[in-house]
Scaffold this active site. Structure first.
Site, PDB file in Angstrom:
ATOM      1  N   ARG A 186      13.793 -11.627 -18.575  1.00 22.89           N
ATOM      2  CA  ARG A 186      14.981 -12.040 -17.826  1.00 22.89           C
ATOM      3  C   ARG A 186      14.645 -12.168 -16.344  1.00 22.89           C
ATOM      4  O   ARG A 186      13.931 -11.340 -15.794  1.00 22.89           O
ATOM      5  CB  ARG A 186      16.107 -11.014 -17.968  1.00 22.89           C
ATOM      6  CG  ARG A 186      16.715 -10.895 -19.341  1.00 22.89           C
ATOM      7  CD  ARG A 186      17.852  -9.882 -19.294  1.00 22.89           C
ATOM      8  NE  ARG A 186      18.491  -9.696 -20.586  1.00 22.89           N
ATOM      9  CZ  ARG A 186      18.119  -8.798 -21.486  1.00 22.89           C
ATOM     10  NH1 ARG A 186      17.079  -8.009 -21.228  1.00 22.89           N
ATOM     11  NH2 ARG A 186      18.755  -8.677 -22.633  1.00 22.89           N
ATOM     12  N   SER A 187      15.198 -13.173 -15.705  1.00 22.71           N
ATOM     13  CA  SER A 187      15.122 -13.262 -14.247  1.00 22.71           C
ATOM     14  C   SER A 187      16.350 -12.558 -13.674  1.00 22.71           C
ATOM     15  O   SER A 187      17.281 -12.199 -14.402  1.00 22.71           O
ATOM     16  CB  SER A 187      15.119 -14.726 -13.803  1.00 22.71           C
ATOM     17  OG  SER A 187      16.354 -15.341 -14.123  1.00 22.71           O
ATOM     18  N   ARG A 188      16.356 -12.355 -12.358  1.00 16.98           N
ATOM     19  CA  ARG A 188      17.532 -11.731 -11.736  1.00 16.98           C
ATOM     20  C   ARG A 188      18.765 -12.616 -11.936  1.00 16.98           C
ATOM     21  O   ARG A 188      19.877 -12.116 -12.145  1.00 16.98           O
ATOM     22  CB  ARG A 188      17.261 -11.515 -10.244  1.00 16.98           C
ATOM     23  CG  ARG A 188      18.370 -10.755  -9.537  1.00 16.98           C
ATOM     24  CD  ARG A 188      17.941 -10.342  -8.158  1.00 16.98           C
ATOM     25  NE  ARG A 188      16.894  -9.340  -8.208  1.00 16.98           N
ATOM     26  CZ  ARG A 188      17.130  -8.041  -8.366  1.00 16.98           C
ATOM     27  NH1 ARG A 188      18.372  -7.606  -8.524  1.00 16.98           N
ATOM     28  NH2 ARG A 188      16.133  -7.189  -8.377  1.00 16.98           N
ATOM     29  N   ASP A 214      19.334 -14.482 -14.488  1.00 18.04           N
ATOM     30  CA  ASP A 214      19.767 -14.272 -15.875  1.00 18.04           C
ATOM     31  C   ASP A 214      20.648 -13.031 -15.978  1.00 18.04           C
ATOM     32  O   ASP A 214      21.672 -13.025 -16.666  1.00 18.04           O
ATOM     33  CB  ASP A 214      18.555 -14.104 -16.799  1.00 18.04           C
ATOM     34  CG  ASP A 214      17.807 -15.410 -17.016  1.00 18.04           C
ATOM     35  OD1 ASP A 214      18.406 -16.476 -16.788  1.00 18.04           O
ATOM     36  OD2 ASP A 214      16.627 -15.365 -17.408  1.00 18.04           O
ATOM     37  N   MET A 215      20.217 -11.973 -15.303  1.00 20.84           N
ATOM     38  CA  MET A 215      20.977 -10.720 -15.363  1.00 20.84           C
ATOM     39  C   MET A 215      22.370 -10.890 -14.767  1.00 20.84           C
ATOM     40  O   MET A 215      23.362 -10.380 -15.301  1.00 20.84           O
ATOM     41  CB  MET A 215      20.222  -9.613 -14.622  1.00 20.84           C
ATOM     42  CG  MET A 215      18.954  -9.166 -15.312  1.00 20.84           C
ATOM     43  SD  MET A 215      18.150  -7.846 -14.380  1.00 20.84           S
ATOM     44  CE  MET A 215      16.788  -7.460 -15.494  1.00 20.84           C
TER      45      MET A 215
END
Length: 545
Positions: A21-23, A25-26
């Site tokens: 996950r990328s930031r 995505d979070m």
């Protein structure tokens, strides 16, 4: 040229797909509730299936800043280094690293030395191509810069909000709810009353009796009050955490701890901490809270009371010889028909292996056999007693032969301690960043505390093993045995009796030699193993006098 043809133009036999996950995505998951990792997996499966080269996907559940904080990626680097794969597939290059420049350098060096191809949904990067390599380095560099800027903005905002007394530490603590308009904590009446009850019982007791953390937990469980996580059963760790939490006097704290270069967590200097008093409505007055902290600091273990679960005499003492599982007390109710036709109820206590059902013996018979064994040691002459204990110590060394040497045992325990400290740092990080709730943090911390306790016990046993060359003083052994037996018969509390047995016995292996046949009870043999400190320490039993 389509992606499949480009990839097949290289000598690639296996592809490693890395999902993280990328930031962004979070943040999207928080807003929409979507599972971005599953979405990413579906995309990469679609891309790699079309290429028609064997591939394996590895998924990073967490999102650590460095390589060390991403165990799955660390494993991926090892596999790539060993040549198991000739290409790595990612949604975008920045998924490989947003860590330090040394991390980025490590990745770049690996790509170049192993000539690893990077596959994304839109482009294939060849590290032998100067243009591609420049793009790889640039994107990794920018990923780190973007991460630093984002972190600075978030940290700055947190400092500002914290200084205003706003709550920024994740879920609201038990007894409060987050006011979405003010971002401050508002008391929840029903939960606040429970918090007040906990403090009152801790300070004043109930019915003239002082209450331990466990007793308070049992009392709340009996009242059928749900725990902070909505469960039925309270535990001592939750009670203690509530009693020590300054949030209940209206104080908000932020940036109290920091991690040093060697990975240890230390308390920041007070001037660097953000402490805001009267940030929200208190549930407990400051005087009551301070009295609780004084009592906690001076607290001594309490005897069990009627609300508190009391251990049986043999709890944690006996082990099944067949499967190695601990034996537990089992009490059943039976009905007996009398000659006059009436029925009478009686209770039968047994010691049983609950998991595998391979041992089932009378509880009182085992208890008496242990006491008889201890008494029999007292009747042995000096030579026979010393020989018996030396034989037991030799057996202990044989049972631990998988460690081979004491040095290896010591190294093993040191490594275990290092691993536990890393775990401790990890859960504190997750808690302070708001990823772990109070309840989850307490649960993980409690489990970790148990592991630390077991580690310390193992260290104590090793120290005892290293001292076994000391001369055995038969008088010391007899003196300790007499104290234990005398005190055992005086005590009425089963839990205190359990303490006495665990002080002298490391283990009692129970071997059932014959099953019960009708009225004839099961036959068994016991193999007690004495604790080293009990054998050599003149002061081992002083705490009971």
């Amino acid at each position: 040229m389509e992606l499949k043809n480009i990839v097949n133009s290289y000598n690639i036999t296996n592809i490693l797909g890395y999902l993280r996950r990328s930031r962004q995505d979070m943040e999207r998951e928080k807003r929409t509730g979507e599972d971005t990792l599953t979405e990413q997996k579906e995309l990469m499966n679609k891309i790699l299936t079309a290429i028609e080269i064997p591939y394996e996907l590895k998924m990073e559940i967490g999102s650590g800043e460095s390589i060390d904080g991403r165990p799955v990626f660390k494993e991926c680097l090892k596999d790539l280094e060993e040549g198991k794969y000739q290409a790595i597939a990612v949604k975008e290059i920045t998924r490989l690293s947003r860590g330090s420049y040394s991390d980025a350098g490590q990745i770049v060096n690996l790509l170049q030395s192993k000539r690893l191809i990077i596959i994304t949904p839109y482009k294939v990067y060849d590290p032998r191509n100067p243009v591609d390599m420049r793009q790889i380095r640039f994107e990794l560099f920018m990923a780190r810069e973007e991460f630093e800027m984002t972190r600075e903005r978030m940290t700055g905002a947190k400092y500002t909000y914290a200084a205003q007394g706003k709550w920024i530490s994740g879920l609201a603590p038990y007894g409060y709810q987050l006011n979405k308009k003010t971002s401050k904590l508002d008391p929840v009446e029903d939960e606040a009353k429970v918090v007040q009850l906990i403090f009152n019982i801790f300070l004043n007791g109930l019915n003239g009796k002082d209450y331990s953390y466990t007793a308070i937990a049992s009392h709340l469980t009996n009242l059928q009050i749900p725990t902070p996580s909505g469960k039925k059963r309270w535990n001592q760790y939750t009670i203690k955490a509530i009693l020590q939490n300054e949030v209940y006097i209206g104080t908000v704290k932020y940036k109290v701890r920091e991690k040093t270069k060697d990975g240890k967590r230390t308390i920041r200097p007070e001037k660097e901490q953000i402490v805001v008093q009267d940030a929200h409505a208190p549930i407990i007055d400051k005087e009551q809270f301070q009295q609780s902290q004084v009592k906690i600091a001076n607290k001594v273990p309490l005897l069990p009371n009627k609300d508190e679960f009391e251990l049986s005499e043999l709890a944690g003492v006996c082990t099944c010889s067949k499967c190695g599982e601990p034996l537990s007390k089992y009490e059943s109710k039976r009905i007996r028909k009398n000659k006059d036709g009436t029925e009478s109820v009686y209770h039968v206590k047994s010691l049983t292996c609950k998991k595998n059902k391979c041992t089932y013996v009378r509880y009182n018979d085992v208890e008496n056999a242990i006491l008889d064994y201890l008494s029999s040691l007292n009747d042995l002459n000096d030579s026979t007693l010393t020989k018996h204990i030396n034989s037991m110590l030799s057996k202990y060394e044989d049972d631990n032969s998988n460690m081979k040497t004491k040095k290896q045992m010591s190294e093993h325990l040191s490594q275990k301690e290092k691993e536990l400290k890393n775990k401790e740092n990890f859960i504190f990080d997750k808690y302070e960043s708001g990823i772990y709730s109070d309840e989850l943090f307490l649960k993980r911390k409690a489990a970790l505390d148990e592991e630390f306790k077991e580690l310390q016990n193992a260290k104590n046993e090793l120290n005892g093993l290293q001292d076994t060359q000391s001369e055995i003083d038969s008088n010391t052994v007899r003196n300790n045995i007499n104290k234990i037996i005398d005190q055992y018969h005086i005590e009425s509390s089963s839990e205190k009796k359990n303490e006495l047995l665990r002080m002298v016995l490391k283990d009692v292996i129970v071997n059932m030699t014959q099953k019960r046949k009708g009225p004839i009870p099961a036959q068994f043999e016991i193999t007690p193993i004495l604790r080293f400190n009990f054998i050599f320490d003149l002061t081992a039993t002083n705490s009971f006098h």
